[in-house]
Write an enzyme that holds these catalytic residues in place. Structure first.
Site, PDB file in Angstrom:
ATOM      1  N   SER A 146      69.462 -75.603  14.544  1.00  0.00           N
ATOM      2  CA  SER A 146      70.679 -75.633  15.359  1.00  0.00           C
ATOM      3  C   SER A 146      71.489 -76.891  15.044  1.00  0.00           C
ATOM      4  CB  SER A 146      70.320 -75.620  16.847  1.00  0.00           C
ATOM      5  OG  SER A 146      71.439 -75.982  17.640  1.00  0.00           O
ATOM      6  N   TYR A 164      63.667 -78.113   5.069  1.00  0.00           N
ATOM      7  CA  TYR A 164      63.249 -77.054   5.986  1.00  0.00           C
ATOM      8  C   TYR A 164      64.330 -76.730   7.010  1.00  0.00           C
ATOM      9  CZ  TYR A 164      60.665 -74.613   9.653  1.00  0.00           C
ATOM     10  OH  TYR A 164      60.258 -73.703  10.593  1.00  0.00           O
TER      11      TYR A 164
END
Length: 241
Positions: A146, A164
């Protein structure tokens, strides 16, 4: 065509994926256990069946076109359709995550599983999902994907994650585009944030259990027809993109 509700969960031989399969199975679903390692997949199916779950093995390497096509054929032969696809398979990297220290090969490897693998599997399974009366797609994302949380003052997401975390941001973005394309088809597609769960992805440093991490994905896989689509959720509700 099978009368039972059918799900396919990728990366389901262990951890959160296994618990998603177990949870859906406990609700009466037939569950395809996607696993890259056929032996581990078979062992997971045996454990699930011992617990009363109607499970079947689906050899599946999300990075391999042939493997994904074969998995789609297997699901079609077994059930004739697919009611829920849970794209759970994902990888991380234990190496340096500062962007300035990243090897391009590391980024490519994570993207191949965490993003391209999701696209590859989703596109292969869409014809089967279109045969379902209540089709659902769930992509396993993360709070670290996010951008809103990454840039919010005082939010601790565990430090720098140059490889990642951006794969999950990309996954979030592509899910929005799928939701736009699939609007009006009845296919609901959403992303789940399992939380900081103790799995081998993080060296079992997480604070939650895999069963806890599976709860949001299970809820999204079983949404009613008027449920949301194109959103990101955790166990508390909607998470900002």
């Amino acid at each position: 065509m099978s009368e039972k509700t059918i799900a396919l969960v990728t990366g389901a031989n262990k951890g959160i994926g296994y618990e998603i399969a177990a949870g859906l199975g406990a609700a009466g679903w037939t569950v395809g256990v996607g696993a890259r390692d056929e032996r581990r997949g078979a062992e997971a199916v045996a454990r699930l069946r011992a617990g009363g779950v109607d499970a079947f093995a689906v050899p599946l390497d999300v990075t391999d076109d042939g493997s994904v096509r074969a998995a789609a054929r297997l699901v079609e032969e077994r059930a004739g359709r697919l009611d829920a696809l849970v794209n759970n398979a994902g990888i991380a990297d234990p190496g340096p995550q500062e962007p300035s220290a990243l090897e391009p090969a590391t980024v490519r490897r994570l993207l191949e599983t965490n993003v391209i693998g999701v696209i590859r599997v989703t596109n292969a399974m869409l014809p089967l999902l279109r045969r379902s009366a209540h089709p659902r797609i769930v992509n396993q994302s993360s709070h670290v994907g996010s951008l809103a949380l990454q840039t919010a003052p005082g939010v601790d997401l565990g430090g720098i994650s140059g490889a990642y975390a951006p794969t999950k941001t990309y996954l979030n973005a592509v899910t929005v585009q799928y939701a736009k394309e699939l609007a009006g088809t009845g296919i609901l597609i959403n992303n789940a944030c399992p939380g900081y769960i103790a799995t081998d992805l993080n060296g079992f440093t997480g604070t939650g259990t895999p069963a806890q991490g599976a709860a949001t994905a299970i809820r999204l896989a079983t949404l009613p027809d008027d449920g949301p689509t194109g959103q990101l959720f955790d166990d508390g509700g909607v998470v900002p993109w």
